[in-house]
Design a protein around this motif. Sequence first.
Motif, PDB file in Angstrom:
ATOM      1  N   ALA A 206       0.856  -1.187   0.000  1.00 13.36           N
ATOM      2  CA  ALA A 206       0.000   0.000   0.000  1.00 13.36           C
ATOM      3  C   ALA A 206       0.889   1.233   0.000  1.00 13.36           C
ATOM      4  CB  ALA A 206      -0.922   0.008   1.218  1.00 13.36           C
ATOM      5  N   GLY A 207       0.284   2.373  -0.303  1.00 14.90           N
ATOM      6  CA  GLY A 207       1.050   3.609  -0.319  1.00 14.90           C
ATOM      7  C   GLY A 207       1.391   4.123   1.060  1.00 14.90           C
ATOM      8  N   THR A 208       0.544   3.804   2.036  1.00 10.23           N
ATOM      9  CA  THR A 208       0.745   4.277   3.400  1.00 10.23           C
ATOM     10  C   THR A 208       0.515   3.132   4.381  1.00 10.23           C
ATOM     11  OG1 THR A 208      -1.564   4.889   3.863  1.00 10.23           O
ATOM     12  CG2 THR A 208      -0.218   6.512   2.695  1.00 10.23           C
ATOM     13  N   VAL A 209       1.050   3.288   5.574  1.00 10.24           N
ATOM     14  CA  VAL A 209       0.809   2.297   6.614  1.00 10.24           C
ATOM     15  C   VAL A 209      -0.670   2.269   6.977  1.00 10.24           C
ATOM     16  CG1 VAL A 209       1.333   1.627   8.987  1.00 10.24           C
ATOM     17  CG2 VAL A 209       3.154   2.496   7.517  1.00 10.24           C
ATOM     18  N   ALA A 210      -1.309   3.433   7.013  1.00 13.54           N
ATOM     19  CA  ALA A 210      -2.734   3.473   7.345  1.00 13.54           C
ATOM     20  C   ALA A 210      -3.546   2.622   6.375  1.00 13.54           C
ATOM     21  CB  ALA A 210      -3.230   4.918   7.333  1.00 13.54           C
ATOM     22  N   ASP A 211      -3.221   2.707   5.086  1.00 14.17           N
ATOM     23  CA  ASP A 211      -3.932   1.889   4.104  1.00 14.17           C
ATOM     24  C   ASP A 211      -3.647   0.408   4.310  1.00 14.17           C
ATOM     25  OD1 ASP A 211      -4.984   4.163   3.018  1.00 14.17           O
ATOM     26  OD2 ASP A 211      -4.019   3.969   1.063  1.00 14.17           O
ATOM     27  N   ALA A 212      -2.404   0.067   4.576  1.00 12.91           N
ATOM     28  CA  ALA A 212      -2.060  -1.339   4.804  1.00 12.91           C
ATOM     29  C   ALA A 212      -2.809  -1.895   6.004  1.00 12.91           C
ATOM     30  CB  ALA A 212      -0.555  -1.484   4.988  1.00 12.91           C
ATOM     31  N   LEU A 213      -2.935  -1.096   7.067  1.00 14.91           N
ATOM     32  CA  LEU A 213      -3.685  -1.537   8.240  1.00 14.91           C
ATOM     33  C   LEU A 213      -5.169  -1.699   7.931  1.00 14.91           C
ATOM     34  CD1 LEU A 213      -2.333   0.274  11.442  1.00 14.91           C
ATOM     35  CD2 LEU A 213      -2.343  -2.164  10.934  1.00 14.91           C
ATOM     36  N   ALA A 214      -5.712  -0.794   7.122  1.00 17.19           N
ATOM     37  CA  ALA A 214      -7.128  -0.904   6.749  1.00 17.19           C
ATOM     38  C   ALA A 214      -7.381  -2.197   5.982  1.00 17.19           C
ATOM     39  CB  ALA A 214      -7.544   0.304   5.916  1.00 17.19           C
ATOM     40  N   VAL A 215      -6.449  -2.562   5.115  1.00 15.35           N
ATOM     41  CA  VAL A 215      -6.585  -3.811   4.362  1.00 15.35           C
ATOM     42  C   VAL A 215      -6.435  -5.009   5.301  1.00 15.35           C
ATOM     43  CG1 VAL A 215      -5.611  -5.228   2.518  1.00 15.35           C
ATOM     44  CG2 VAL A 215      -5.791  -2.746   2.228  1.00 15.35           C
ATOM     45  N   LEU A 216      -5.457  -4.948   6.204  1.00 10.74           N
ATOM     46  CA  LEU A 216      -5.273  -6.039   7.154  1.00 10.74           C
ATOM     47  C   LEU A 216      -6.522  -6.242   7.995  1.00 10.74           C
ATOM     48  CD1 LEU A 216      -3.386  -8.131   8.485  1.00 10.74           C
ATOM     49  CD2 LEU A 216      -2.662  -6.323  10.064  1.00 10.74           C
ATOM     50  N   GLU A 217      -7.145  -5.160   8.419  1.00  9.80           N
ATOM     51  CA  GLU A 217      -8.364  -5.249   9.218  1.00  9.80           C
ATOM     52  C   GLU A 217      -9.461  -5.977   8.462  1.00  9.80           C
ATOM     53  OE1 GLU A 217     -11.128  -4.538  12.390  1.00  9.80           O
ATOM     54  OE2 GLU A 217      -8.944  -4.544  12.285  1.00  9.80           O
ATOM     55  N   ALA A 218      -9.568  -5.722   7.161  1.00 13.25           N
ATOM     56  CA  ALA A 218     -10.596  -6.378   6.360  1.00 13.25           C
ATOM     57  C   ALA A 218     -10.216  -7.813   6.000  1.00 13.25           C
ATOM     58  CB  ALA A 218     -10.847  -5.575   5.082  1.00 13.25           C
ATOM     59  N   ALA A 219      -8.924  -8.069   5.831  1.00 19.68           N
ATOM     60  CA  ALA A 219      -8.471  -9.361   5.314  1.00 19.68           C
ATOM     61  C   ALA A 219      -8.261 -10.409   6.394  1.00 19.68           C
ATOM     62  CB  ALA A 219      -7.163  -9.171   4.535  1.00 19.68           C
ATOM     63  N   ALA A 220      -7.869  -9.989   7.583  1.00 25.61           N
ATOM     64  CA  ALA A 220      -7.502 -10.945   8.627  1.00 25.61           C
ATOM     65  C   ALA A 220      -8.733 -11.600   9.225  1.00 25.61           C
ATOM     66  CB  ALA A 220      -6.698 -10.236   9.717  1.00 25.61           C
ATOM     67  N   SER A 221      -8.688 -12.902   9.323  1.00 22.49           N
ATOM     68  CA  SER A 221      -9.785 -13.641   9.937  1.00 22.49           C
ATOM     69  C   SER A 221      -9.372 -15.085  10.101  1.00 22.49           C
ATOM     70  CB  SER A 221     -11.049 -13.558   9.076  1.00 22.49           C
ATOM     71  OG  SER A 221     -12.102 -14.313   9.642  1.00 22.49           O
ATOM     72  N   TYR A 222      -9.819 -15.703  11.181  1.00 21.59           N
ATOM     73  CA  TYR A 222      -9.576 -17.134  11.350  1.00 21.59           C
ATOM     74  C   TYR A 222     -10.360 -17.893  10.295  1.00 21.59           C
ATOM     75  CZ  TYR A 222      -9.550 -21.813  13.297  1.00 21.59           C
ATOM     76  OH  TYR A 222      -9.400 -23.165  13.447  1.00 21.59           O
ATOM     77  N   ASP A 223      -9.710 -18.835   9.635  1.00 21.58           N
ATOM     78  CA  ASP A 223     -10.320 -19.608   8.557  1.00 21.58           C
ATOM     79  C   ASP A 223     -10.201 -21.090   8.903  1.00 21.58           C
ATOM     80  OD1 ASP A 223     -11.162 -20.823   6.241  1.00 21.58           O
ATOM     81  OD2 ASP A 223      -9.823 -19.728   4.900  1.00 21.58           O
ATOM     82  N   ALA A 224     -11.314 -21.702   9.281  1.00 23.39           N
ATOM     83  CA  ALA A 224     -11.300 -23.113   9.677  1.00 23.39           C
ATOM     84  C   ALA A 224     -10.901 -24.022   8.524  1.00 23.39           C
ATOM     85  CB  ALA A 224     -12.671 -23.520  10.213  1.00 23.39           C
ATOM     86  N   GLU A 225     -11.005 -23.522   7.285  1.00 23.42           N
ATOM     87  CA  GLU A 225     -10.623 -24.335   6.130  1.00 23.42           C
ATOM     88  C   GLU A 225      -9.125 -24.271   5.836  1.00 23.42           C
ATOM     89  OE1 GLU A 225     -13.495 -24.285   2.709  1.00 23.42           O
ATOM     90  OE2 GLU A 225     -14.273 -22.550   3.798  1.00 23.42           O
TER      91      GLU A 225
END
Length: 594
Positions: A206-225
């Motif tokens: 990402a262009g900024t750390v803030a953007d990278a964190l926003a993506v991480l917040e949306a992308a991170a999740s426990y996946d039982a699969e």
Amino acid sequence: MLSLDIAFLKHGYETGTLKPEAVLDMVYDRIAARGERPVWITLVPKAAALAQLAAAPRGPLWGIPFAVKDNIDAAGLPTTAACPAFAYTPRRSAGVVERLQAAGAILIGKTNMDQFATGLVGTRSPYGICASVFSADHISGGSSSGSGVAVGAGLVAFALGTDTAGSGRVPAAFNNVVGLKPTRGLISTRGVVPACRSLDCVSVFAGTVADALAVLEAAASYDAEDAFSRRPQPAAPLPERVRFGVPAALEFFGDDAAAALFKASVERLTALGGEAVVFDFQPFRDAASLLYAGPWVAERLAAIGDFARQQPEAVNEVVRDIILGGGGHSAVDAFKAQYRLAELVRAAEAEWAKMDVMVLPTAPTIYRIDEVLADPVRLNSNLGTYTNFVNLMDLAAIAIPAGFRPDGLPFGVTLVARAFQDGALAVLADALHRALPGACIGASDVALAATPPARIQTSADCVRLAVVGAHLTGQPLHGQLTQRNARLVSTTRTAPGYSLYALKGTQPAKPGLVCDGAGAGGIEVEVYEMDLAGFGSFVALVPSPLCIGTVTLADGSEVKGFLCEGRATADALDITGFGGWRSWLASRPGERPL
């Protein structure tokens, strides 16, 4: 150049000054002007991207254009891993792509890479060689080459890479963008072509750390699969005065300009209030050597060995030699290497005791494309000097820009911390990035200072609470927090404008925090995170004249926190000048509170 940072786009969409359709038009115009190759392997047709937008949920990333490395599945698009003969078309997207599209993000295409994610150079692909956005003669870094260039060139707002040995960090350094490599397992790797499956991470450019964190917040999740998915774990917060480790000896392979830029980064981090400490990098260096010289290379053979044996002519010669070389390791070798790694992790504990984070060059130097083609293995190995150990030792890392050499080529540094400290590490990295004079995003003229700073996100089912007195660590009521599994997020201060009073007649002794516009320096607080049920039962315990309101912190963010009714301060002692409850208690040893 119109900025593609997420906050700018979201604000434009919310206010109506930007339309996502117009942003997609601009994205495709930029791609057309630059040319599809070598950045892209498969581009989503513009009409299909607009159809995505029409159907996209209005989530936190609605209308945000992104790209994914072509070893990450996207339903209906071929996954090649930069090997045409290997290609297949998945019916289902990777878990991380599903989550991002559920958040409203718009997939633009699949990006070029070092074949089978084997390399840090970006030169090992039949789809062309990506160059740094700052020099057609210099490498872009790999293996996530196309993703790093796509963000650096302003073609998308963010892009996914993968990172086993540094592939989510080296391209960030060579394209003047941010590369966030999260703790292993925070982002699902289901639907990702493995390199070393036990070590692989999905990374974010990402262009900024803030953007990278926003993506991480949306992308991170426990996946039982995903057998390697992990639930987030509590992690110790970084202290206000961070001890940052600098290796006792550093290798730049003769690049004096890179050495000078690294020294300047250390000086900026010190100016921000950090304390530089020297540590022994040898245990980490020894661990790094295990990745390719040890049996972990056999994991690459486990991933695609059958294909490489059956169609050796379809595989890049350098990649083929590395992967098939994994067959020379035995099960005994694997166990011995695991024992050795455990010894190195234990040895590293003594170094971690000296520091909270470490700061390293992301890459010790940058090479010309022709140099890498002439000496592909040795120079690639040099680039991994400060990256290869991170996943083996289960650490979190984030790469940020750190200035330009006199010849105009970019340099970057990486901050590394313990597992699950991703958020706090990113906030520190953002502060360091913003301390870089004249910082711009990628190859654009968009000033970093014009974008919002990074803040740790709070999950929707949690509340953050600032405590100021009897609930602080070591104080009489702290147990009310631990009984509710509250997690300490940070020790910080309020914004200016708060006064603190020692209240009379409270048992145990308590202070009162009042927002009266008078206090100048901010008051020390600890910020905790707890679930909604725990927060509700906690609030029920709060006695008058105290109450729970909204407290503004020094970084401008707002959390719930203890406040005091103004009537209670009439006969209370103003202790604002001490800067916090603990400092006031320390000033009166042996005395009874009021």
